[in-house]
Scaffold this motif. Structure first.
Motif, PDB file in Angstrom:
ATOM      1  N   UNK A 229      48.172  37.996 111.889  1.00 48.66           N
ATOM      2  CA  UNK A 229      49.769  37.466 113.151  1.00 48.66           C
ATOM      3  C   UNK A 229      49.966  35.834 113.443  1.00 48.66           C
ATOM      4  N   UNK A 230      49.065  35.407 113.942  1.00 45.45           N
ATOM      5  CA  UNK A 230      49.538  33.795 114.942  1.00 45.45           C
ATOM      6  C   UNK A 230      48.626  33.285 113.491  1.00 45.45           C
ATOM      7  N   UNK A 231      48.673  33.672 113.093  1.00 43.80           N
ATOM      8  CA  UNK A 231      47.837  32.517 111.987  1.00 43.80           C
ATOM      9  C   UNK A 231      49.168  31.259 111.221  1.00 43.80           C
ATOM     10  N   UNK A 232      50.112  31.816 111.110  1.00 45.48           N
ATOM     11  CA  UNK A 232      51.437  30.412 110.804  1.00 45.48           C
ATOM     12  C   UNK A 232      51.686  29.660 112.186  1.00 45.48           C
TER      13      UNK A 232
ATOM     14  N   UNK B  74      43.226  27.351 115.768  1.00 48.82           N
ATOM     15  CA  UNK B  74      42.468  28.250 116.328  1.00 48.82           C
ATOM     16  C   UNK B  74      42.743  29.408 115.435  1.00 48.82           C
ATOM     17  N   UNK B  75      43.070  29.903 114.472  1.00 51.13           N
ATOM     18  CA  UNK B  75      42.629  31.088 114.795  1.00 51.13           C
ATOM     19  C   UNK B  75      41.408  31.198 113.145  1.00 51.13           C
ATOM     20  N   UNK B  76      41.669  30.338 112.423  1.00 50.84           N
ATOM     21  CA  UNK B  76      40.669  30.138 111.875  1.00 50.84           C
ATOM     22  C   UNK B  76      39.350  29.976 112.813  1.00 50.84           C
ATOM     23  N   UNK B  77      39.030  28.817 113.502  1.00 48.34           N
ATOM     24  CA  UNK B  77      38.224  28.665 114.233  1.00 48.34           C
ATOM     25  C   UNK B  77      37.565  30.230 114.313  1.00 48.34           C
ATOM     26  N   UNK B  78      38.354  30.992 115.026  1.00 47.37           N
ATOM     27  CA  UNK B  78      37.792  32.356 115.292  1.00 47.37           C
ATOM     28  C   UNK B  78      37.290  33.387 114.820  1.00 47.37           C
ATOM     29  N   UNK B  79      38.316  32.868 113.491  1.00 48.53           N
ATOM     30  CA  UNK B  79      37.729  33.636 112.224  1.00 48.53           C
ATOM     31  C   UNK B  79      36.232  33.129 111.842  1.00 48.53           C
ATOM     32  N   UNK B  80      36.401  32.009 111.808  1.00 43.92           N
ATOM     33  CA  UNK B  80      34.625  31.365 111.323  1.00 43.92           C
ATOM     34  C   UNK B  80      34.068  31.557 112.549  1.00 43.92           C
ATOM     35  N   UNK B  81      33.825  31.727 113.752  1.00 40.52           N
ATOM     36  CA  UNK B  81      32.734  32.447 115.208  1.00 40.52           C
ATOM     37  C   UNK B  81      32.834  34.359 114.129  1.00 40.52           C
TER      38      UNK B  81
ATOM     39  N   UNK C 217      38.520  37.326 103.970  1.00 42.05           N
ATOM     40  CA  UNK C 217      40.537  37.496 103.145  1.00 42.05           C
ATOM     41  C   UNK C 217      41.340  37.331 103.923  1.00 42.05           C
ATOM     42  N   UNK C 218      41.323  37.645 105.853  1.00 42.65           N
ATOM     43  CA  UNK C 218      41.969  36.698 106.785  1.00 42.65           C
ATOM     44  C   UNK C 218      42.183  35.469 106.963  1.00 42.65           C
ATOM     45  N   UNK C 219      41.050  34.863 106.909  1.00 44.24           N
ATOM     46  CA  UNK C 219      41.406  33.085 106.310  1.00 44.24           C
ATOM     47  C   UNK C 219      41.974  32.695 105.143  1.00 44.24           C
ATOM     48  N   UNK C 220      42.004  33.442 104.259  1.00 41.97           N
ATOM     49  CA  UNK C 220      42.517  32.743 102.429  1.00 41.97           C
ATOM     50  C   UNK C 220      43.966  32.910 103.299  1.00 41.97           C
TER      51      UNK C 220
ATOM     52  N   UNK D   3      42.836  28.616 100.254  1.00 40.20           N
ATOM     53  CA  UNK D   3      42.750  29.660 100.188  1.00 40.20           C
ATOM     54  C   UNK D   3      41.799  30.582  98.879  1.00 40.20           C
ATOM     55  N   UNK D   4      42.200  30.081  97.913  1.00 39.29           N
ATOM     56  CA  UNK D   4      41.323  30.152  97.244  1.00 39.29           C
ATOM     57  C   UNK D   4      40.113  30.305  96.899  1.00 39.29           C
ATOM     58  N   UNK D   5      39.462  29.162  98.220  1.00 42.78           N
ATOM     59  CA  UNK D   5      37.684  28.559  98.288  1.00 42.78           C
ATOM     60  C   UNK D   5      37.453  30.580  99.261  1.00 42.78           C
ATOM     61  N   UNK D   6      38.396  30.263 100.328  1.00 46.70           N
ATOM     62  CA  UNK D   6      37.854  31.441 101.591  1.00 46.70           C
ATOM     63  C   UNK D   6      37.718  32.790 100.561  1.00 46.70           C
ATOM     64  N   UNK D   7      38.588  32.816  99.832  1.00 50.56           N
ATOM     65  CA  UNK D   7      38.787  34.375  98.600  1.00 50.56           C
ATOM     66  C   UNK D   7      37.608  34.289  97.663  1.00 50.56           C
ATOM     67  N   UNK D   8      36.928  33.102  97.569  1.00 47.82           N
ATOM     68  CA  UNK D   8      35.783  33.399  96.283  1.00 47.82           C
ATOM     69  C   UNK D   8      34.733  33.538  97.341  1.00 47.82           C
TER      70      UNK D   8
END
Length: 982
Positions: A290-293, A298-305, A321-324, A336-341
């Motif tokens: 919800x805060x990704x846009x 910051x959100x992608x960094x949190x997801x990678x952690x 999926x959330x990263x994508x 996005x495709x790379x994250x989904x794959x």
């Protein structure tokens, strides 16, 4: 003396008990019956209800990719959890109601005028002040069990039973609307809600209505109304897990409304309830989305952690999926495709979450026209997702089309690549092959490393894991049983399970034809080799050589020296020879490669045009075929499809050029003749209507015995509409016309054409039955035959040497059926809807009529498709009297007059039903019925208000049941005495 005292005490006790009987309505009897109901059967049922609710809460599995339902029973995977405890609750509540209900009215002994409160008190139908809780828990247990129809019947009766008590009536109606919502009877739910809003809602019923309205608005998509109601629901919720689910729903609703800051805070409240880890994890994932846009880095960094945490190793598909999704909000499709794959590769489970990821990835590939990758994603996703998803139909359609398309596009790509390699200098060719081999080795090394890591992890976890495995096996067995009981189906009737099985099979074996010896790659070669002696096979490799057809022989096969070594290299993808053997160098090999390309271009072009409606890609394929391979065997059809394609795009000159080429090079082609028809444009625009009108005139001529008109119109049909949809009907009617003129052989010849050329036509089955009957030695006779008059339809063939004839039976004490016969088109025209909607509405109205009027009986509804018409069968009548009472009550229902106006009805026994359409027509039975059965007197009793079973007597471990005590039946009906609504 002592004896007399005991007798006196016993007598006093008996008198006290008699004064507290349910047949007396006094303050003492009301207190006693309320007290014993609360602390006996009701108490035991309540404990079972609590246990069942806890089982459902702990075992519930939510789909976090969709909007969560407010009540866990809405999840089909969780519906059967705790059903044993709920059954016990139902049993105890039935007993409580049976044993403690006070129906007797109190005596009015006061010498004053009755007030409104007195009148309400005296007009009640139930005087046990506690018993409403038993009714409520009975309905709640049925609801939690997933028996929404039974729960709706209970709450409907409860609302009538407590009509004069606003609080209890309001609670019952709130639950009634809730049941209707879960049955998807939204109009009925809306009606209950609207009627309740006309009156003021009692404050004690307000919490139940808050839940009901929240659930209703969630189902109808009115999310603005959900927010304030859901806040009230959360405020009164005391269960931590359920409160966490409700905050998660609040976050989903606010996110859907675009209120991202409030949604983020709502998801934060989930973790504060200390919920199960999966729920907390999904809340944190939802926060990042919800805060990704606005803060995507910051959100992608949190997801990678989160992805790096061992706690989330089983949820990596959701993390990526959330990263994508966040990358998509930034319009970065590549990342996005790379994250989904990556999420697909690292997924450790097969479930809805992975299916949703693959569906999203497949949709991106579809939009990018990377159909090979889209097919891979769709093919795997379809095995992970539920068939009842709203987008499942589109997914299934795309998957089937791509399964048909991709083999052709892959073949084109492969043969083009091989021909390019053949044209390269040898050093460049070998460099390209070496790159492919290196990529293969790298991929195999990564897979081997991954497998070793998995083995090490498994070895580390093996110690002390036996107990966990046992518990997991028990859970798996319970889930398996739950799946079977939920679907009511065997494994192979579960579409999701079958799709997953197909994916597993194809990963191991590839796509194999469904045939004997499917394991053999080359059946012809294997079949040509003489079988070897078993002893000689066992002698190889010390007797360890497998005897199946999959094992490739490496020794003793008759190949020696360089031949065997060459074959080994040619079959090993790690060697150059493997790839060089596939490259077309000779003229014969190039020609074979070109044939594959031609076939692929034509079929891919037609699929792009007709099934995907992607006209630019269709033109690309067909135009390349026409220019690069003009010698293609089906080039006339390719030009025909190009003509249609250009015509659809309004490119008249290109379309005329296609037709000119067809006339020049393929003048005798059926497709050239079709396009050269002077009426082609008129037929293309109005041909369907013209042909329909011509057939209607032909049919009317058939009914009027105008055989010359039939012959002329059939000939005109062959000349002007040789490929028309009504062509098999013309042949069928012409055949019957010949039969009526005495030409049985001509009739059979025409009907054979229908069967052979038009196997999918609606008249083919009937034509085939007639032809088959003649081939079996039956005699074909003429006579009037009305194709659309199903009431007069019977078999046209009779046995020549029939020794016995089945006749209509007048027996009335056998199972009967009520039948509605109709033509779908006529039914749809009467309702002004499509045929599918019309049949669904008929089924719904009949089910609703049965449910509303015959709650003590269960009737089975079944729709059978016949040639030219359909019929609905209502079964469950024990005799003729019951079926006729049902028919009269149905026909008297004004609300069904419109939908029943297009139907013909019959009351018929099961035996006589088997004769209809074969030896007797419906009209024959009508005449028999009016003469034989209709004049008979029938019972005056309301037979359909009586159960169709006898209640068994069972002993209870706590209380001895009285005579007539209710017991649960397979059909879900209960008998609580004369005053119970069933």
């Amino acid at each position: 003396m002592r004896r007399s005292v005991v007798d006196i005490l016993l007598l006093a006790f008996l008198l006290l008990m008699a004064s507290c009987s349910v047949h007396k309505n006094t303050a003492r009897s009301r207190f006693w019956q309320s007290f014993t109901a609360r602390y006996n059967t009701f108490y035991n049922g309540k404990l079972a209800f609590i246990d069942g609710s806890l089982d459902k809460e702990k075992g519930n599995k939510d789909d976090y990719t969709e909007m969560l339902p407010l009540f866990t029973v809405a999840n089909k995977q969780s519906r059967s959890l705790g059903s044993g405890n709920f059954d016990r609750t139902i049993e105890k509540m039935e007993k409580t109601i049976k044993q403690h209900s006070i129906k007797a009215r109190p005596e009015w002994k006061k010498n004053r005028r009755k007030t409104a409160k007195d009148i309400e008190w005296l007009s009640r139908r139930e005087y046990n002040p506690f018993l409403w809780k038993a009714w409520l828990m009975l309905g709640q247990a049925q609801f939690q069990k997933g028996a929404f129809d039974e729960a709706a019947a209970t709450f409907s009766y409860m609302s009538r039973l407590y009509q004069t008590q606003p609080a209890i009536n309001g609670v019952a109606r709130a639950w009634l609307a809730r049941c209707y919502s879960h049955l998807d009877w939204l109009y009925d739910a809306e009606d209950v809600i609207r009627n309740q809003h006309r009156d003021s809602i009692h404050y004690l019923a307000q919490p139940a209505w808050n839940q009901t309205l929240t659930d209703y608005y969630l189902r109808t998509g009115n999310l603005e109304q959900v927010v304030p109601l859901l806040r009230k629901v959360i405020k009164r919720e005391h269960r931590k897990t359920q409160k966490a689910r409700e905050w998660f729903i609040m976050g989903q609703v606010l996110a859907s409304l675009g209120r991202t800051q409030e949604s983020y805070k709502a998801y934060s409240r989930v973790a504060a309830q200390n919920p199960p880890y999966e729920l907390e994890f999904n809340a944190r994932i939802a926060q990042t989305e919800v805060m990704g846009a606005s803060n995507f880095k910051k959100m992608i960094s949190r997801l990678k952690r989160m992805a790096a945490s061992d706690n989330n190793k089983d949820y990596l598909d959701q993390v990526y999926y959330a990263i994508g999704n966040i990358y998509l909000t930034q319009n970065d499709t590549a990342k996005a495709i790379a994250a989904y794959e990556q999420g697909n590769q690292k997924s450790t489970r097969n479930g809805i979450e992975k299916g949703v990821l693959l569906l999203k990835l497949g949709n991106i590939y579809w939009q990018m026209e990377r159909f090979n990758d889209a097919q891979r994603c769709y093919g795997e996703a379809i095995g992970q997702l539920d068939k009842e998803r709203p987008d499942y139909a589109e997914l299934s359609k795309r998957s089937k089309v791509l399964d048909e398309l991709v083999p052709f596009t892959d073949a084109i790509h492969l043969q083009d690549s091989l021909q390019v390699l053949a044209a390269l200098p040898e050093d460049k060719r070998l460099e390209a092959i070496d790159r492919v081999i290196e990529e293969l080795k790298k991929k195999e090394k990564e897979e081997a490393d991954k497998a070793r890591e998995a083995e090490v992890e498994q070895a580390l976890n093996r110690q002390g894991a036996q107990g966990n495995r046992n518990r997991q096996n028990q859970r798996n067995n319970q889930q398996s049983n739950t799946q079977m009981s939920r679907d009511g189906q065997w494994y192979f009737y579960s579409q999701m399970a079958v799709n997953q099985g197909k994916q597993t099979f194809q990963r191991q074996w590839g796509k194999r034809e469904n045939a004997d010896n499917w394991q053999r790659v080359n059946v012809t070669v294997v079949g040509a080799v003489e079988p070897m002696a078993e002893d000689s096979l066992l002698a190889k490799d010390g007797g360890n050589l497998p005897l199946d057809s999959i094992a490739a022989p490496t020794e003793g096969t008759g190949e020696t020296g360089s031949n065997a070594e060459a074959d080994s290299l040619a079959n090993d993808p790690h060697n150059r020879e493997y790839y060089l053997a596939q490259i077309p160098f000779t003229e014969e090999q190039v020609e074979a490669s070109n044939e594959i390309i031609k076939d692929g271009l034509y079929n891919a072009g037609v699929i792009f045009k007709d099934k995907l409606e992607n006209l630019p890609l269709a033109e690309k394929q067909l135009a390349r075929l026409s220019t690069q391979y003009p010698d293609y065997a089906q080039m006339d059809q390719a030009w025909y499809h190009l003509f249609l394609l250009y015509s659809r795009q309004g490119r008249v000159s290109e379309a005329d050029s296609c037709l000119a080429r067809m006339k020049a090079y393929f003048p005798e082609s059926d497709w050239t003749i079709l396009l050269s028809n002077p009426y082609f444009v008129e037929n293309a625009r109005f041909g369907v209507h013209i042909e329909d009108s011509l057939y209607a005139a032909t049919y009317e001529a058939f009914r009027a015995d105008q055989h010359d008109v039939i012959a002329a119109n059939t000939q005109l049909s062959s000349e002007r509409f040789p490929l028309g949809d009504n062509r098999p009907k013309f042949l069928f009617v012409h055949g019957l016309s010949l039969l009526n003129q005495g030409d049985a052989k001509g009739c059979v010849d025409e009907l054979k054409q229908v069967v052979e050329k038009y196997p999918q036509s609606e008249v083919t089955e009937m034509a085939g039955m007639i032809v088959k009957g003649v081939q079996e030695g039956r005699t074909l006779y003429g006579g009037k035959f009305d194709l659309d008059d199903i009431w007069n339809r019977r078999d046209l063939t009779i046995e020549q040497d029939s020794a016995s004839v089945d006749t209509l039976s007048a027996d009335r004490d056998v199972p009967f059926v009520f039948l509605l016969a109709y033509q779908p088109d006529s039914l749809a025209a009467g309702l002004n809807v499509s045929t599918v909607q019309a049949e669904n509405q008929l089924l719904y109205e009949m089910a609703r009529f049965n449910f509303s009027n015959f709650l003590v009986r269960n009737f089975d509804l079944e729709i059978e498709r016949e040639t030219g018409y359909s019929r609905m069968l209502i079964r469950g009548f024990l005799n003729f009297d019951e079926a006729l009472q049902y028919a009269r009550q149905l026909m008297a229902a004004e609300s069904l007059s419109l939908i029943l106006g297009s139907c013909r009805s019959l009351v018929i026994s099961e035996h006589n039903l088997t004769l209809i359409g074969a030896r007797y027509s419906y009209k024959d039975y009508d005449e028999f019925y009016e003469k034989t059965l209709l004049p008979l007197p029938i019972s005056d009793e309301e037979l359909l208000q009586m159960p169709d079973y006898e209640l068994p007597m069972e002993e209870d471990d706590e209380d001895t049941p009285e005579e007539g005590e209710p017991q649960q039946q397979d059909n879900g009906g209960f008998d609580f005495g004369d005053d119970f609504f069933f």
